[in-house]
Design a protein around this motif. Structure first.
Motif, mmCIF file in Angstrom:
data_model
loop_
_atom_site.group_PDB
_atom_site.id
_atom_site.type_symbol
_atom_site.label_atom_id
_atom_site.label_comp_id
_atom_site.label_asym_id
_atom_site.label_seq_id
_atom_site.Cartn_x
_atom_site.Cartn_y
_atom_site.Cartn_z
ATOM 1 N N GLU A 16 -14.672 -5.368 4.964
ATOM 2 C CA GLU A 16 -13.941 -4.144 5.308
ATOM 3 C C GLU A 16 -12.553 -4.193 4.692
ATOM 4 O O GLU A 16 -11.867 -5.215 4.777
ATOM 5 N N PHE A 17 -12.133 -3.076 4.077
ATOM 6 C CA PHE A 17 -10.876 -3.046 3.332
ATOM 7 C C PHE A 17 -10.084 -1.791 3.680
ATOM 8 O O PHE A 17 -10.638 -0.713 3.854
ATOM 9 N N PHE A 18 -8.772 -1.929 3.733
ATOM 10 C CA PHE A 18 -7.877 -0.809 4.021
ATOM 11 C C PHE A 18 -7.918 0.231 2.905
ATOM 12 O O PHE A 18 -7.948 -0.120 1.724
ATOM 13 N N GLU A 19 -7.883 1.502 3.288
ATOM 14 C CA GLU A 19 -7.783 2.599 2.328
ATOM 15 C C GLU A 19 -6.465 3.352 2.479
ATOM 16 O O GLU A 19 -5.657 3.378 1.566
ATOM 17 N N GLU A 25 0.862 -1.175 0.000
ATOM 18 C CA GLU A 25 0.000 0.000 0.000
ATOM 19 C C GLU A 25 0.901 1.227 0.000
ATOM 20 O O GLU A 25 2.043 1.170 0.452
ATOM 21 N N ALA A 26 0.354 2.367 -0.472
ATOM 22 C CA ALA A 26 1.220 3.521 -0.714
ATOM 23 C C ALA A 26 0.941 4.719 0.180
ATOM 24 O O ALA A 26 1.626 5.725 0.056
ATOM 25 N N GLN A 27 -0.051 4.663 1.042
ATOM 26 C CA GLN A 27 -0.352 5.834 1.870
ATOM 27 C C GLN A 27 -0.373 5.452 3.340
ATOM 28 O O GLN A 27 -1.450 5.238 3.900
ATOM 29 N N PRO A 28 0.778 5.370 4.025
ATOM 30 C CA PRO A 28 2.158 5.443 3.531
ATOM 31 C C PRO A 28 2.588 4.091 2.964
ATOM 32 O O PRO A 28 1.796 3.152 2.927
ATOM 33 N N LEU A 29 3.861 3.982 2.545
ATOM 34 C CA LEU A 29 4.337 2.724 1.998
ATOM 35 C C LEU A 29 4.373 1.675 3.095
ATOM 36 O O LEU A 29 5.021 1.853 4.129
ATOM 37 N N MET A 30 3.675 0.577 2.878
ATOM 38 C CA MET A 30 3.633 -0.508 3.850
ATOM 39 C C MET A 30 3.271 -1.807 3.145
ATOM 40 O O MET A 30 2.682 -1.801 2.060
ATOM 41 N N LEU A 31 3.648 -2.903 3.777
ATOM 42 C CA LEU A 31 3.257 -4.230 3.302
ATOM 43 C C LEU A 31 2.118 -4.706 4.172
ATOM 44 O O LEU A 31 2.223 -4.705 5.416
ATOM 45 N N THR A 32 1.008 -5.102 3.542
ATOM 46 C CA THR A 32 -0.187 -5.476 4.293
ATOM 47 C C THR A 32 -0.690 -6.848 3.863
ATOM 48 O O THR A 32 -0.297 -7.384 2.828
ATOM 49 N N ARG A 33 -1.584 -7.363 4.676
ATOM 50 C CA ARG A 33 -2.220 -8.644 4.356
ATOM 51 C C ARG A 33 -3.606 -8.665 4.980
ATOM 52 O O ARG A 33 -3.770 -8.326 6.151
ATOM 53 N N SER A 34 -4.594 -9.059 4.192
ATOM 54 C CA SER A 34 -5.953 -9.265 4.682
ATOM 55 C C SER A 34 -6.202 -10.762 4.742
ATOM 56 O O SER A 34 -6.180 -11.437 3.709
ATOM 57 N N ALA A 35 -6.406 -11.279 5.937
ATOM 58 C CA ALA A 35 -6.543 -12.719 6.127
ATOM 59 C C ALA A 35 -7.995 -13.154 5.931
ATOM 60 O O ALA A 35 -8.913 -12.344 5.818
ATOM 61 N N HIS A 36 -8.193 -14.484 5.930
ATOM 62 C CA HIS A 36 -9.534 -15.040 5.728
ATOM 63 C C HIS A 36 -10.449 -14.760 6.919
ATOM 64 O O HIS A 36 -11.662 -14.733 6.778
ATOM 65 N N ASP A 37 -9.886 -14.605 8.107
ATOM 66 C CA ASP A 37 -10.666 -14.595 9.351
ATOM 67 C C ASP A 37 -10.918 -13.179 9.874
ATOM 68 O O ASP A 37 -10.868 -12.931 11.083
ATOM 69 N N ASN A 38 -11.197 -12.243 8.954
ATOM 70 C CA ASN A 38 -11.483 -10.859 9.331
ATOM 71 C C ASN A 38 -10.349 -10.244 10.138
ATOM 72 O O ASN A 38 -10.568 -9.581 11.151
ATOM 73 N N GLN A 39 -9.136 -10.472 9.670
ATOM 74 C CA GLN A 39 -7.960 -9.857 10.266
ATOM 75 C C GLN A 39 -7.229 -9.051 9.194
ATOM 76 O O GLN A 39 -6.978 -9.547 8.103
#
Length: 212
Positions: free
Chosen positions: A157-160, A126-140
């Motif tokens: 729900e999704f990161f913006e 993700e770019a705001q700010p630069l980060m590595l993310t992960r959306s898991a199966h279990d609402n994490q």
């Protein structure tokens, strides 16, 4: 008509965070998660290719050439440079690179052990700010790098983006009509601070528009 030589990559998408860059990839072994499943089940991975195209001149760059067992994810644009994600399955490493257009060089930003994530499902930059993310199966929702955070989130729900200590996400409902909300969470605790009716659209110049 401008002829753009991509050597077989025929679909380009705008690069998140930029109005000048586009990117495209061939999905030789599916997406990143599907490539991981192939590797874990003992099947060979057909490495994929990723190109960057700069507008308006249409210059094509291939900043990282994957090797067997490696697979590239979706790039983003941050602070004047392109950030790229590569997973090396044989070495069990997650690699993040930056590409400098002026110098035409690619430099490593981080090398992380693959073991810090359960799998590569929804593993992305993700770019705001630069980060590595992960959306898991279990609402994490997880921030993996540059620091670790884990959030319990709602269905759909999704990161913006992250602004200071306020983490912005979008969530959609069908109750029974379709609607969207923007949730503002405390970055340290994950607590929901605010619910805003509407939806967020990120503009190429980095602005975030709230549509209500």
């Amino acid at each position: 008509m401008k002829r753009i030589i991509t050597n077989g990559i025929t679909n380009l998408d705008p690069l998140t965070g930029s109005s000048e860059w586009y990117w495209g990839a061939d999905y030789a072994s599916g997406d990143l998660y599907e490539a991981e499943e192939l590797f874990r089940s003992g099947h060979p991975i057909r490495k994929n290719r990723l190109v960057l195209v700069h507008r308006p001149e249409g210059t094509v760059y291939e900043p990282v050439c994957a090797k067997p067992g490696q697979y590239l994810g979706k790039p983003v644009y941050h602070n004047g440079q392109v950030a790229l994600l590569l997973v090396d399955f044989p070495k069990e490493e997650i690699c993040i690179f930056s590409f400098d257009e002026a110098e035409r060089t690619t430099e490593p930003l981080a090398v992380l052990p693959l073991s810090i994530v359960a799998d590569c499902y929804n593993l992305m930059l993700e770019a705001q700010p630069l980060m590595l993310t992960r959306s898991a199966h279990d609402n994490q929702f997880q921030i993996i790098w540059p620091e670790r955070r884990d959030f319990a989130i709602e269905d759909h729900e999704f990161f913006e983006f992250l602004e200071g200590n306020r983490l912005y996400t979008s969530v959609w409902y069908e109750d029974p009509d379709y609607r969207e909300e923007v949730l503002v969470r405390d970055y340290d605790t994950g607590e929901v601070l605010e619910r805003i009716p509407g939806s967020i659209r990120q503009m190429p110049d980095g602005q975030n528009w709230l549509l209500v």
